[in-house]
Design a protein around this motif. Structure first.
Motif, PDB file in Angstrom:
ATOM      1  N   ILE A   1       0.841  -1.205   0.000  1.00 36.40           N
ATOM      2  CA  ILE A   1       0.000   0.000   0.000  1.00 36.40           C
ATOM      3  C   ILE A   1       0.876   1.255   0.000  1.00 36.40           C
ATOM      4  CG2 ILE A   1      -1.543   1.384   1.474  1.00 36.40           C
ATOM      5  CD1 ILE A   1      -3.002  -0.840  -0.031  1.00 36.40           C
ATOM      6  N   ASP A   2       1.913   1.243   0.826  1.00 34.82           N
ATOM      7  CA  ASP A   2       2.780   2.419   0.912  1.00 34.82           C
ATOM      8  C   ASP A   2       3.482   2.677  -0.426  1.00 34.82           C
ATOM      9  OD1 ASP A   2       1.943   2.441   3.512  1.00 34.82           O
ATOM     10  OD2 ASP A   2       3.882   1.866   4.377  1.00 34.82           O
ATOM     11  N   GLU A   3       3.829   1.606  -1.114  1.00 30.68           N
ATOM     12  CA  GLU A   3       4.503   1.782  -2.403  1.00 30.68           C
ATOM     13  C   GLU A   3       3.537   2.313  -3.468  1.00 30.68           C
ATOM     14  OE1 GLU A   3       6.870  -1.564  -3.581  1.00 30.68           O
ATOM     15  OE2 GLU A   3       7.389  -0.667  -5.516  1.00 30.68           O
ATOM     16  N   ILE A   4       2.324   1.797  -3.482  1.00 32.86           N
ATOM     17  CA  ILE A   4       1.325   2.328  -4.427  1.00 32.86           C
ATOM     18  C   ILE A   4       1.077   3.808  -4.138  1.00 32.86           C
ATOM     19  CG2 ILE A   4      -1.133   2.254  -5.061  1.00 32.86           C
ATOM     20  CD1 ILE A   4      -0.963  -0.837  -4.606  1.00 32.86           C
ATOM     21  N   PHE A   5       0.983   4.127  -2.861  1.00 35.83           N
ATOM     22  CA  PHE A   5       0.733   5.517  -2.484  1.00 35.83           C
ATOM     23  C   PHE A   5       1.864   6.427  -2.949  1.00 35.83           C
ATOM     24  CE2 PHE A   5       1.268   8.997   0.546  1.00 35.83           C
ATOM     25  CZ  PHE A   5       0.034   9.613   0.429  1.00 35.83           C
ATOM     26  N   GLU A   6       3.091   6.081  -2.563  1.00 35.48           N
ATOM     27  CA  GLU A   6       4.224   6.969  -2.865  1.00 35.48           C
ATOM     28  C   GLU A   6       4.546   6.994  -4.354  1.00 35.48           C
ATOM     29  OE1 GLU A   6       5.689   9.072  -0.972  1.00 35.48           O
ATOM     30  OE2 GLU A   6       4.897   8.432   0.977  1.00 35.48           O
ATOM     31  N   SER A   7       4.557   5.817  -4.964  1.00 41.17           N
ATOM     32  CA  SER A   7       4.993   5.748  -6.352  1.00 41.17           C
ATOM     33  C   SER A   7       3.907   6.227  -7.308  1.00 41.17           C
ATOM     34  CB  SER A   7       5.401   4.306  -6.687  1.00 41.17           C
ATOM     35  OG  SER A   7       5.757   4.206  -8.052  1.00 41.17           O
ATOM     36  N   HIS A   8       2.730   5.633  -7.212  1.00 43.83           N
ATOM     37  CA  HIS A   8       1.690   5.935  -8.208  1.00 43.83           C
ATOM     38  C   HIS A   8       0.927   7.213  -7.857  1.00 43.83           C
ATOM     39  CE1 HIS A   8      -1.406   4.084 -11.185  1.00 43.83           C
ATOM     40  NE2 HIS A   8      -1.506   5.386 -11.162  1.00 43.83           N
ATOM     41  N   LEU A   9       0.427   7.292  -6.647  1.00 49.19           N
ATOM     42  CA  LEU A   9      -0.469   8.412  -6.327  1.00 49.19           C
ATOM     43  C   LEU A   9       0.279   9.716  -6.116  1.00 49.19           C
ATOM     44  CD1 LEU A   9      -2.998   6.632  -3.962  1.00 49.19           C
ATOM     45  CD2 LEU A   9      -3.026   6.836  -6.459  1.00 49.19           C
ATOM     46  N   VAL A  10       1.430   9.654  -5.478  1.00 43.72           N
ATOM     47  CA  VAL A  10       2.222  10.871  -5.269  1.00 43.72           C
ATOM     48  C   VAL A  10       3.153  11.109  -6.458  1.00 43.72           C
ATOM     49  CG1 VAL A  10       3.917  12.026  -3.791  1.00 43.72           C
ATOM     50  CG2 VAL A  10       2.079  10.654  -2.752  1.00 43.72           C
ATOM     51  N   GLY A  11       3.850  10.037  -6.889  1.00 41.78           N
ATOM     52  CA  GLY A  11       4.905  10.227  -7.878  1.00 41.78           C
ATOM     53  C   GLY A  11       4.507  10.000  -9.324  1.00 41.78           C
ATOM     54  N   GLY A  12       3.323   9.408  -9.563  1.00 36.83           N
ATOM     55  CA  GLY A  12       2.887   9.202 -10.941  1.00 36.83           C
ATOM     56  C   GLY A  12       3.585   8.065 -11.651  1.00 36.83           C
ATOM     57  N   LYS A  13       4.207   7.176 -10.877  1.00 36.90           N
ATOM     58  CA  LYS A  13       4.899   6.040 -11.502  1.00 36.90           C
ATOM     59  C   LYS A  13       4.220   4.731 -11.115  1.00 36.90           C
ATOM     60  CE  LYS A  13       9.489   8.182 -11.326  1.00 36.90           C
ATOM     61  NZ  LYS A  13       9.721   8.484 -12.747  1.00 36.90           N
ATOM     62  N   LEU A  14       3.925   3.941 -12.113  1.00 35.83           N
ATOM     63  CA  LEU A  14       3.286   2.644 -11.930  1.00 35.83           C
ATOM     64  C   LEU A  14       4.130   1.718 -11.037  1.00 35.83           C
ATOM     65  CD1 LEU A  14       0.925   0.964 -13.337  1.00 35.83           C
ATOM     66  CD2 LEU A  14       2.740   0.065 -14.789  1.00 35.83           C
ATOM     67  N   VAL A  15       3.451   0.918 -10.215  1.00 32.33           N
ATOM     68  CA  VAL A  15       4.154  -0.105  -9.430  1.00 32.33           C
ATOM     69  C   VAL A  15       3.958  -1.443 -10.154  1.00 32.33           C
ATOM     70  CG1 VAL A  15       4.435  -1.180  -7.172  1.00 32.33           C
ATOM     71  CG2 VAL A  15       3.622   1.192  -7.333  1.00 32.33           C
ATOM     72  N   GLU A  16       4.870  -1.705 -11.071  1.00 29.58           N
ATOM     73  CA  GLU A  16       4.649  -2.838 -11.980  1.00 29.58           C
ATOM     74  C   GLU A  16       4.487  -4.167 -11.256  1.00 29.58           C
ATOM     75  OE1 GLU A  16       6.980  -3.173 -15.559  1.00 29.58           O
ATOM     76  OE2 GLU A  16       7.432  -1.030 -15.497  1.00 29.58           O
ATOM     77  N   ARG A  17       5.227  -4.352 -10.166  1.00 27.34           N
ATOM     78  CA  ARG A  17       5.195  -5.666  -9.511  1.00 27.34           C
ATOM     79  C   ARG A  17       3.837  -5.964  -8.883  1.00 27.34           C
ATOM     80  NH1 ARG A  17       5.609  -6.052  -3.999  1.00 27.34           N
ATOM     81  NH2 ARG A  17       5.845  -4.091  -2.872  1.00 27.34           N
ATOM     82  N   LEU A  18       3.015  -4.947  -8.690  1.00 32.50           N
ATOM     83  CA  LEU A  18       1.712  -5.173  -8.059  1.00 32.50           C
ATOM     84  C   LEU A  18       0.545  -5.092  -9.036  1.00 32.50           C
ATOM     85  CD1 LEU A  18       2.302  -3.098  -4.799  1.00 32.50           C
ATOM     86  CD2 LEU A  18       2.498  -5.577  -5.092  1.00 32.50           C
ATOM     87  N   VAL A  19       0.850  -4.842 -10.297  1.00 31.51           N
ATOM     88  CA  VAL A  19      -0.220  -4.734 -11.299  1.00 31.51           C
ATOM     89  C   VAL A  19      -0.789  -6.117 -11.605  1.00 31.51           C
ATOM     90  CG1 VAL A  19      -0.713  -4.222 -13.725  1.00 31.51           C
ATOM     91  CG2 VAL A  19       0.660  -2.629 -12.346  1.00 31.51           C
ATOM     92  N   MET A  20      -2.099  -6.181 -11.670  1.00 30.27           N
ATOM     93  CA  MET A  20      -2.780  -7.380 -12.134  1.00 30.27           C
ATOM     94  C   MET A  20      -3.273  -7.120 -13.555  1.00 30.27           C
ATOM     95  SD  MET A  20      -2.763  -9.689  -9.799  1.00 30.27           S
ATOM     96  CE  MET A  20      -4.092 -10.846 -10.158  1.00 30.27           C
ATOM     97  N   VAL A  21      -2.843  -7.934 -14.488  1.00 30.74           N
ATOM     98  CA  VAL A  21      -3.390  -7.838 -15.840  1.00 30.74           C
ATOM     99  C   VAL A  21      -4.488  -8.887 -15.937  1.00 30.74           C
ATOM    100  CG1 VAL A  21      -2.929  -8.020 -18.303  1.00 30.74           C
ATOM    101  CG2 VAL A  21      -1.245  -6.953 -16.785  1.00 30.74           C
ATOM    102  N   LEU A  22      -5.720  -8.404 -15.962  1.00 33.56           N
ATOM    103  CA  LEU A  22      -6.888  -9.278 -15.877  1.00 33.56           C
ATOM    104  C   LEU A  22      -7.558  -9.375 -17.229  1.00 33.56           C
ATOM    105  CD1 LEU A  22      -8.175  -7.641 -12.607  1.00 33.56           C
ATOM    106  CD2 LEU A  22      -7.210  -9.934 -12.762  1.00 33.56           C
ATOM    107  N   THR A  23      -8.122 -10.507 -17.513  1.00 35.30           N
ATOM    108  CA  THR A  23      -8.888 -10.646 -18.749  1.00 35.30           C
ATOM    109  C   THR A  23     -10.254 -11.212 -18.405  1.00 35.30           C
ATOM    110  OG1 THR A  23      -7.812 -12.779 -19.093  1.00 35.30           O
ATOM    111  CG2 THR A  23      -6.953 -10.911 -20.328  1.00 35.30           C
ATOM    112  N   ARG A  24     -11.242 -10.684 -19.105  1.00 35.58           N
ATOM    113  CA  ARG A  24     -12.607 -11.133 -18.867  1.00 35.58           C
ATOM    114  C   ARG A  24     -12.799 -12.528 -19.412  1.00 35.58           C
ATOM    115  NH1 ARG A  24     -15.350  -8.390 -22.252  1.00 35.58           N
ATOM    116  NH2 ARG A  24     -13.759  -6.914 -22.918  1.00 35.58           N
ATOM    117  N   GLY A  25     -13.493 -13.361 -18.584  1.00 37.40           N
ATOM    118  CA  GLY A  25     -13.803 -14.735 -18.940  1.00 37.40           C
ATOM    119  C   GLY A  25     -14.437 -14.829 -20.257  1.00 37.40           C
TER     120      GLY A  25
END
Lengths: 117, 117
Positions: free
Chosen positions: B93-117
């Motif tokens: 959570i802290d990394e998403i907050f600092e990197s994505h929400l504050v810094g505008g940089k994606l946290v690639e290791r936590l991204v889920m690439v989902l596909t619809r069934g």
């Protein structure tokens, strides 16, 4: 629409459009009011059923908690556009469905332009 | 990011980013599982408190009902990017907050690439 920072990458999108509709229901007379008290639920039921009936699997519909702006409800927001709508009748829902979700055209008369604080 | 139809207009945005976090809680042993059963709530509490403490008023945080993909939770999605994250620890959570929400940089290791069934 442009996103101007490092998140502006190409990521596969789960939905072409994702609707969040406020299902908050506060009791009658509550000072903040709520989308539910303003008649939201049958409108959202209608919209979600239309999406399913049409087989619009690329459109997501998610029930949301309070979106803020409680006196401006019933409120729904469509992303990625970030368009907020205030439908009030079944006909409004049908127009949002046909025009925006099926046809890709904004329903200007139902758009709420909201500003924070 | 581009939106290729008539909704690609410039509309004032309420939020620069809007987070929807799944608060669905199904009982233990439920066959679908749920984000709540996977430990979502303390993570979302942490994230919403950090947003408020930092005064990030341009970031919206909304509790959502089921977002689907229940076994992949805890799930949150950030619009307009349409990035789905699966944080599992307070540090995530802290990394998403600092990197994505504050810094505008994606946290690639936590991204889920989902596909619809």
């Amino acid at each position: 629409m442009t996103v101007s920072d490092d998140t502006a990458f190409e990521i596969p999108q789960v939905y072409s459009r994702h609707i969040f509709a406020c299902f908050t229901q506060r009791p009658p007379g509550h000072p903040r009011g709520s989308c539910g008290a303003l008649g939201a639920q049958p409108l959202w039921d209608r919209l979600s059923k239309k999406i399913e009936a049409k087989g619009l699997t690329e459109v997501g519909f998610t029930a949301a908690g309070c979106l803020g702006f409680c006196s401006a409800g019933p409120l729904m927001v469509v992303y990625p556009e970030g368009v907020w709508y205030r439908p009030q009748t079944p006909e409004d829902i049908d127009e949002i469905f046909e025009s925006h979700l099926v046809g890709g055209k904004l329903v200007e008369r139902l758009v709420m332009v909201l500003t924070r604080g």
